[in-house]
Design a protein around this motif. Sequence first.
Motif, PDB file in Angstrom:
ATOM      1  N   SER A 529      53.508 -82.257   3.112  1.00 23.36           N
ATOM      2  CA  SER A 529      53.059 -81.427   2.021  1.00 23.36           C
ATOM      3  C   SER A 529      51.498 -81.644   1.731  1.00 23.36           C
ATOM      4  O   SER A 529      51.127 -81.317   0.714  1.00 23.36           O
ATOM      5  CB  SER A 529      53.702 -82.167   1.022  1.00 23.36           C
ATOM      6  N   ALA A 530      50.883 -81.838   2.974  1.00 23.49           N
ATOM      7  CA  ALA A 530      49.187 -82.120   2.955  1.00 23.49           C
ATOM      8  C   ALA A 530      48.642 -80.899   1.966  1.00 23.49           C
ATOM      9  O   ALA A 530      49.017 -79.569   2.631  1.00 23.49           O
ATOM     10  CB  ALA A 530      48.624 -82.595   4.118  1.00 23.49           C
ATOM     11  N   LEU A 531      47.729 -80.960   1.371  1.00 21.62           N
ATOM     12  CA  LEU A 531      46.924 -79.835   0.733  1.00 21.62           C
ATOM     13  C   LEU A 531      45.765 -79.605   1.678  1.00 21.62           C
ATOM     14  O   LEU A 531      44.915 -80.862   1.978  1.00 21.62           O
ATOM     15  CB  LEU A 531      46.587 -80.138  -0.527  1.00 21.62           C
ATOM     16  N   ILE A 532      45.377 -78.455   1.923  1.00 20.04           N
ATOM     17  CA  ILE A 532      44.300 -78.053   2.738  1.00 20.04           C
ATOM     18  C   ILE A 532      43.401 -77.257   1.666  1.00 20.04           C
ATOM     19  O   ILE A 532      43.672 -76.236   1.170  1.00 20.04           O
ATOM     20  CB  ILE A 532      44.486 -77.177   3.826  1.00 20.04           C
ATOM     21  N   LEU A 533      42.303 -78.033   1.432  1.00 20.01           N
ATOM     22  CA  LEU A 533      41.225 -77.489   0.499  1.00 20.01           C
ATOM     23  C   LEU A 533      39.673 -77.034   1.263  1.00 20.01           C
ATOM     24  O   LEU A 533      39.249 -78.249   1.532  1.00 20.01           O
ATOM     25  CB  LEU A 533      40.983 -78.182  -0.696  1.00 20.01           C
ATOM     26  N   PRO A 534      39.431 -75.870   1.523  1.00 10.95           N
ATOM     27  CA  PRO A 534      40.179 -74.475   1.358  1.00 10.95           C
ATOM     28  C   PRO A 534      41.511 -74.389   2.059  1.00 10.95           C
ATOM     29  O   PRO A 534      41.544 -74.795   3.038  1.00 10.95           O
ATOM     30  CB  PRO A 534      38.936 -73.548   1.319  1.00 10.95           C
ATOM     31  N   CYS A 535      42.384 -73.413   1.421  1.00 12.33           N
ATOM     32  CA  CYS A 535      43.544 -73.131   2.177  1.00 12.33           C
ATOM     33  C   CYS A 535      43.580 -72.070   3.049  1.00 12.33           C
ATOM     34  O   CYS A 535      44.366 -71.873   4.140  1.00 12.33           O
ATOM     35  CB  CYS A 535      44.684 -72.899   1.286  1.00 12.33           C
ATOM     36  N   CYS A 536      42.321 -71.027   2.873  1.00  5.59           N
ATOM     37  CA  CYS A 536      42.184 -70.093   3.748  1.00  5.59           C
ATOM     38  C   CYS A 536      40.655 -69.329   3.577  1.00  5.59           C
ATOM     39  O   CYS A 536      39.921 -69.897   2.432  1.00  5.59           O
ATOM     40  CB  CYS A 536      43.167 -69.098   3.224  1.00  5.59           C
TER      41      CYS A 536
END
Length: 706
Positions: A529-536
């Motif tokens: 469930s890792a959050l990637i910041l920025p996501c795109c």
Amino acid sequence: MYTSSLTRRVISNTRRWAISMSSSETSEMRHLLARVNPMTGSNEWVVEDATYDYHQEIARSAYTDMLHDDERNKKYYEGIRRAIRVMHERGKKAHVLDIGTGTGLLSMMSAESGADSVHACEAFEPIAEAAKKIIAENGFADKIKVVSKRSTEVTVGPDGDIPHRANILPAEVFDTELIGEGAVPTYLHAHRHLLQEDCICVPHSATVYAQVIQSDLIWEWHKLQPIKIPGHSSVKPPAKMDACSGAASVHDIQLSQVSPEQFQPITSPLAMMDFNFSRGDFRESGLATVDADVLTEGICHGIFMWWDLSMDTEGEIRLSTAPSWAHPDGEEAQWRDHWMQAVYFFDQPLQVQKGERIHVTLSHDDYSMWFNVGHTELPKVDIERPICRCGAHVVWSRPRIGMLNDATRTGKYTQVLQKVVKKESLCVSISDGSMLPLIAARLGATQVYTLEPNSLCRRVMEDMIKSNNLIDDITVLNQNAQELPNEIFKNQKIDVLMGEPFFISSILPWHNLHFWYARTALASHLADSALILPCCARLRGVALEFEHLWKFHAPVGDIEGFDVRIFDSLVQRSSHISDAATEPHHLWEYPSRTLTADFDLTEFDFTRRVPTDTVVQKGTVEVLGDGLCHGIALWMEYQIDENTWISTGPSHPLPSPTRDLRWDRHSKQGVHFIKSNPRVTPGGKIHFEVSFNPSQGSLHFNFEVL
């Protein structure tokens, strides 16, 4: 002749190890070059023609915006005419020595104006050969001798390069800082070894002007400011960073694009120092202090500097490099990029009151200037040149410091991190010298890692962490993502992977996609469930007609009646071999007009790994304005969360067509030049194709005006 600003245009900072090899197909020599790919971060080998560096040097010597400088050309011509006339009125022959002849322009002006002898020196052999051909093409082969040497190597005498000392010296050896390209040692050597005592130099003299100003914009390029975090303690710079003098190098920009609303004059423009080139009575180092009246209550943040040239001994022909809001010609002032204006920063801000007298001091050495200001006059002794002792001003450029001080930009990251960061979160930051790990720690995260493979940047970040008492919360790693051992996070998975993204090695906007490659390398370390910041991210563009930037690449053809097309051909050919079609520029400095709406070219999904196959995106954009299409501006936008985007391009949506372009001042945008400069009209189309090669870490563009 050259300006330090042009170093901003260099497209690659590659480390090279050249190994010659012969191609079996062409039998031509090639170089096998090792370099670091700024997008992938990996070492790679590239095969280039053995003459690549040769052609790049020729292309860099072009500076065609200088040759397009009509005011410069006309005033040099008139100054030369007058100098020759004065010598003849004295009953002397006019013997001209042209230092750094380039195209041979000043030498041809001298011959055409009646000089009795003309010698020109040019150290760079390919340009010297071009000058000889240009001089012959214009009919001056029997009047001008070109010496392929530096002026400091020229010999005088019956068997020397020139038969006798010259009495007229036309030269263009100036940059934005006036003396940064070696004007001081060049003139001093010429007076000692190459010139007669009663010589006339063109220009005859120069005057340096300085204006003390207050400006938050300017100061934010110099000193890292505290980062305010609502409900939490601020992130503050270390004391040694706050006390540091900053970088020694000049900050040269187009001050005409800094509006009067963005600074407050503390003093009027001050004539600080004169350099009399005809007498050569200045020293290799010097100091001058001017007393000035304070115009208004405020804070002295720094100096705006420019200079004037007096082209003749009477001071009637003057050329000013002042910004348009201080120029005698106002908005009609000649545009130029080879000479801009300079900003100098004070060690510490100085509070002043209206009506006070302050002392402004200019110091210089062979190649640089620096300024001081105070309520009391400094001793008449050499003042130490400012040197960065904290490391931050060495590792961070001034635009980067401005980026870190951008409260709106930082506020967006902070608001997103406030929503997702928890005490137990394992947070990892992938960006060079980013404040994101410190913000995450201030928000309560106790397991924060930041990857800092650059040793200088790592030291600065360690100082930041220590001074903010966050040593127990933040771990600085000296590896890049590809080098991390499996157990580095103690068998925990990353909950928040964050980045601005920003990397010191990045030159073009999409080079910061290095974040994506690093995220891919860390895939096994990411929680489900890792959050990637920025996501795109998305790459965007807009077609532009530039007011002046096109002059960097435009052939000159004719200058004041002299045909220099040979030089154009040489430079255009070398530029085609060595220059990339897309260059980085701070577009806020270069006025332009949009010809299309801004449009998407391609997108990058950071929640997934970097793909293995080449991705091609095609599209067509409608032309909305009438004009010459000089190029396509390109920039990146990053999505931090569902509603938050960070742009490295325009700071607001672009209506079209418009001249109301406000670009991010802290980022360089890419410009893909269309050198044919086709005329477009409303209803026309521009077709584009973008190819992303993941294995090579490269983007290729093709734009076709239909």
